[in-house]
Scaffold this active site. Structure first.
Site, short mmCIF file in Angstrom:
data_model
loop_
_atom_site.label_atom_id
_atom_site.label_comp_id
_atom_site.label_asym_id
_atom_site.label_seq_id
_atom_site.Cartn_x
_atom_site.Cartn_y
_atom_site.Cartn_z
N LYS A 115 0.83 -1.22 0.00
CA LYS A 115 0.00 0.00 0.00
C LYS A 115 0.86 1.26 0.00
CE LYS A 115 -2.57 2.62 3.49
NZ LYS A 115 -1.51 3.26 4.29
N ASN A 116 1.80 1.34 0.93
CA ASN A 116 2.51 2.61 1.09
C ASN A 116 3.52 2.89 -0.02
OD1 ASN A 116 0.91 3.31 3.21
ND2 ASN A 116 2.35 2.68 4.80
N CYS A 133 -5.42 8.39 8.82
CA CYS A 133 -5.82 7.78 10.10
C CYS A 133 -5.59 8.73 11.28
CB CYS A 133 -5.02 6.51 10.34
SG CYS A 133 -5.61 5.10 9.39
N ARG A 182 -0.18 15.11 12.58
CA ARG A 182 0.56 14.69 11.38
C ARG A 182 0.98 15.92 10.57
NH1 ARG A 182 -2.16 9.17 9.07
NH2 ARG A 182 -0.06 8.94 8.25
N ASP A 231 3.37 0.38 12.00
CA ASP A 231 2.13 -0.11 11.39
C ASP A 231 1.81 -1.55 11.79
OD1 ASP A 231 2.04 2.36 10.21
OD2 ASP A 231 2.77 1.68 8.26
N ARG A 253 -9.39 0.44 3.54
CA ARG A 253 -8.46 1.42 2.97
C ARG A 253 -7.10 0.79 2.70
NH1 ARG A 253 -7.22 5.63 6.72
NH2 ARG A 253 -5.55 5.69 5.21
N1 EPU Z 1 6.65 14.29 10.92
C1 EPU Z 1 6.90 15.62 11.21
N2 EPU Z 1 6.89 16.51 10.16
C2 EPU Z 1 6.68 16.12 8.87
C3 EPU Z 1 6.42 14.76 8.59
C4 EPU Z 1 6.41 13.87 9.66
O1 EPU Z 1 7.10 16.00 12.35
O2 EPU Z 1 6.69 16.99 7.99
C5 EPU Z 1 6.66 13.31 12.03
C6 EPU Z 1 5.28 12.65 12.22
O3 EPU Z 1 4.45 13.42 13.06
C7 EPU Z 1 5.67 11.31 12.81
C8 EPU Z 1 7.03 10.99 12.17
O4 EPU Z 1 7.52 12.25 11.68
O5 EPU Z 1 5.85 11.43 14.19
C9 EPU Z 1 6.99 10.02 11.03
O6 EPU Z 1 6.03 10.42 10.07
P1 EPU Z 1 6.13 10.04 8.52
O7 EPU Z 1 6.20 11.27 7.74
O8 EPU Z 1 7.20 8.99 8.36
O9 EPU Z 1 4.71 9.37 8.30
P2 EPU Z 1 3.78 9.49 7.03
O10 EPU Z 1 4.62 9.62 5.81
O11 EPU Z 1 2.70 10.48 7.27
C10 EPU Z 1 3.83 6.94 6.48
C11 EPU Z 1 2.79 5.88 6.30
C12 EPU Z 1 2.22 5.50 7.65
C13 EPU Z 1 3.33 5.05 8.59
C14 EPU Z 1 4.44 6.11 8.67
C15 EPU Z 1 5.65 5.67 9.46
C16 EPU Z 1 1.92 6.39 4.12
C17 EPU Z 1 0.80 6.89 3.31
N3 EPU Z 1 1.74 6.38 5.44
O12 EPU Z 1 3.13 8.05 7.04
O13 EPU Z 1 1.35 4.42 7.42
O14 EPU Z 1 2.84 4.81 9.88
O15 EPU Z 1 4.87 6.47 7.33
O16 EPU Z 1 6.21 4.52 8.91
O17 EPU Z 1 2.94 5.97 3.60
C18 EPU Z 1 -0.48 2.99 7.76
O18 EPU Z 1 -0.17 2.42 6.70
O19 EPU Z 1 -1.32 2.53 8.56
C19 EPU Z 1 0.18 4.25 8.11
C20 EPU Z 1 -0.30 5.09 9.01
#
Ligand code: EPU
Length: 420
Positions: free
Chosen positions: A22-23, A117, A122, A305, A397
């Protein structure tokens, strides 16, 4: 509206084919928009609601899309709209990848802020910091990101936190920037590598993905290509946990065992048997498992995850387990649901203290988010009696045909329509 009904207590046996990640898919689809010539043929696309949502957004921007069972053909040679502001964009997280993709190719875009989610705050400050460093001007207005640049110029960017989304998004834009961009403190997740490989198939020059320094030499143009998405590490982990939870034996097929090492290691520490083959992993468990401590971390650490499904398993493991969630501050919402089934868990901030119980018992529960939903499915499968899981749109999803896949392994799990 639908719910899942599970009659627990069956040991699960058999093989299961794991779908595309998915990701990775949710970043590769927006990335395909960057091809100004030719069609992207993408295989191993999971049939999940987040992907359907992205297909609709992509079409609304003017792309032509052909969908087959597990593949997509995306022709983005004639994009007519740079304004991604629809209900679909607001509903999901990965819609933020349209910012990087459109900025890279057209040097401007307007994209509504993403949803996703409810697992904690975020922010997207690291995405914005990266785009600005490349020369873009970013304004947040009326709930949308307005971004534009005269030129994008490669530079050094050091991320303050390790972020999957920021790493991928800035990598997308930098692919079509002038000169060299270096991303430091980059995320190393398998899906980051998969997106980099896809971009390289399109004609980009991205090196170092999978390490914490990614070097991107900008190119003028990207082209269509044929690509196959990697297997889903998290879906595989969920089925591995189900084998351990039901005292059965499941082989997850079409996986990359290296991506599953942190999950395998924890299952082995608990007393399950894990056998790695070339592209499959078998998990077998007979006796009672032992409680363990878990701390989530960016790859190659234990994935956040998988934390929720794993904490369900720990509810019936012997002794005390301590689970520390270091990525998201609000990823224990499934605990209240587990308690309805007899679990003994205390949450203090980002830590859950789990006292193993002999068994869980079926109850009416809800999926509070995607992986919480997977945690409730595991709970239903190992519990005594009948479990009803509501709000399963969260599960749809991210897990393709979850009940059909579990039925194949001998589970009594059915989807039912909820009568109003
Ligand atoms: N963060 C910041 N600033 C940013 C971006 C992130 O402070 O600009 C912080 C977040 O608050 C968090 C950490 O950095 O504490 C990591 O966030 P990340 O950006 O890695 O998460 P994401 O890209 O929003 C993706 C996956 C998530 C998964 C996380 C961590 C997708 C669409 N989502 O989210 O997947 O938990 O990486 O591996 O790729 C899921 O599949 O259930 C899911 C939530």
């Amino acid at each position: 509206m639908e719910k899942l009904v599970v009659h627990g207590g069956n040991r699960l046996f058999g093989d299961i084919d794991i779908s595309g990640a998915k990701n990775a898919a949710v970043a590769i689809i927006p990335a395909a928009l960057m091809a100004s010539e030719g069609t992207c043929h993408i295989d191993n696309i999971p049939s999940i609601e987040d992907v359907h949502c992205l297909e609709r957004i992509t079409k609304s921007l003017g792309c032509k899309i052909k969908t087959n069972v597990n593949s997509l053909d995306i022709d983005s040679s004639e994009i007519t709209n740079l304004d991604a502001c629809t209900e679909d964009v607001r509903r999901m997280r990965a819609s933020y990848y349209f910012i990087g993709a459109l900025l890279g190719r057209f040097k401007k875009a307007r994209v509504e802020l993403p949803g996703g989610c409810p697992i904690g705050v975020r922010p997207i400050d690291q995405h914005i910091k990266g785009f600005e460093a490349l020369g873009a001007t970013v304004k947040i207005e009326h709930g949308a990101v307005n971004i534009k640049a005269d030129r994008l110029i490669g530079t050094n960017i050091f991320f303050d936190v390790v972020s999957v989304g920021a790493t991928i998004n800035v990598m997308l834009a930098a692919t079509l920037a002038e000169g060299i961009t270096t991303l430091e403190n980059a995320a190393r997740e398998p899906h980051v590598v998969d997106v980099a490989n896809f971009l390289n198939f399109m004609g980009a020059n991205v090196k170092g993905a999978g390490t914490d320094i990614i070097r991107i030499t900008g190119v003028e143009k990207l082209y269509g290509c044929s690509y196959s998405v990697i297997p889903d590490q998290i879906e595989a982990g969920t089925f591995m946990i189900a084998a351990a939870a039901t005292g059965g034996e499941i082989t997850v097929k079409n996986v990359i065992p290296k991506h599953l090492e942190s999950i395998s290691a924890k299952l082995i520490e608990m007393g399950a048997e894990v056998i790695e083959q070339d592209d499959s992993v078998t998990v077998r468990s007979k006796g009672k498992l032992k409680g363990v401590n878990i701390k989530t971390n960016p790859y190659p650490g234990f994935p956040t995850d998988v934390q929720q499904p794993m904490s369900t398993l720990l509810c019936v493991a012997e002794g005390r387990s301590i689970v520390t969630e270091s990525i998201w501050e609000s990823r224990f919402k499934h605990v209240d649901e587990l308690k309805k089934m007899g679990a003994d868990v205390k949450v203090e901030g980002r830590t859950a203290i789990i006292e193993g119980r002999e068994k869980l018992t079926g109850a009416v529960v809800k999926a509070t988010d995607l992986r919480a939903g997977a945690a409730m499915v595991i709970a239903g499968l190992l519990a005594e009696g009948r479990t009803e899981i509501h709000s399963i749109e969260h599960i749809d999803r991210g897990y393709p045909n979850i009940e059909v896949k579990f039925q194949k392994l001998g589970a009594k799990i059915y989807r039912e329509t909820i009568k109003e």
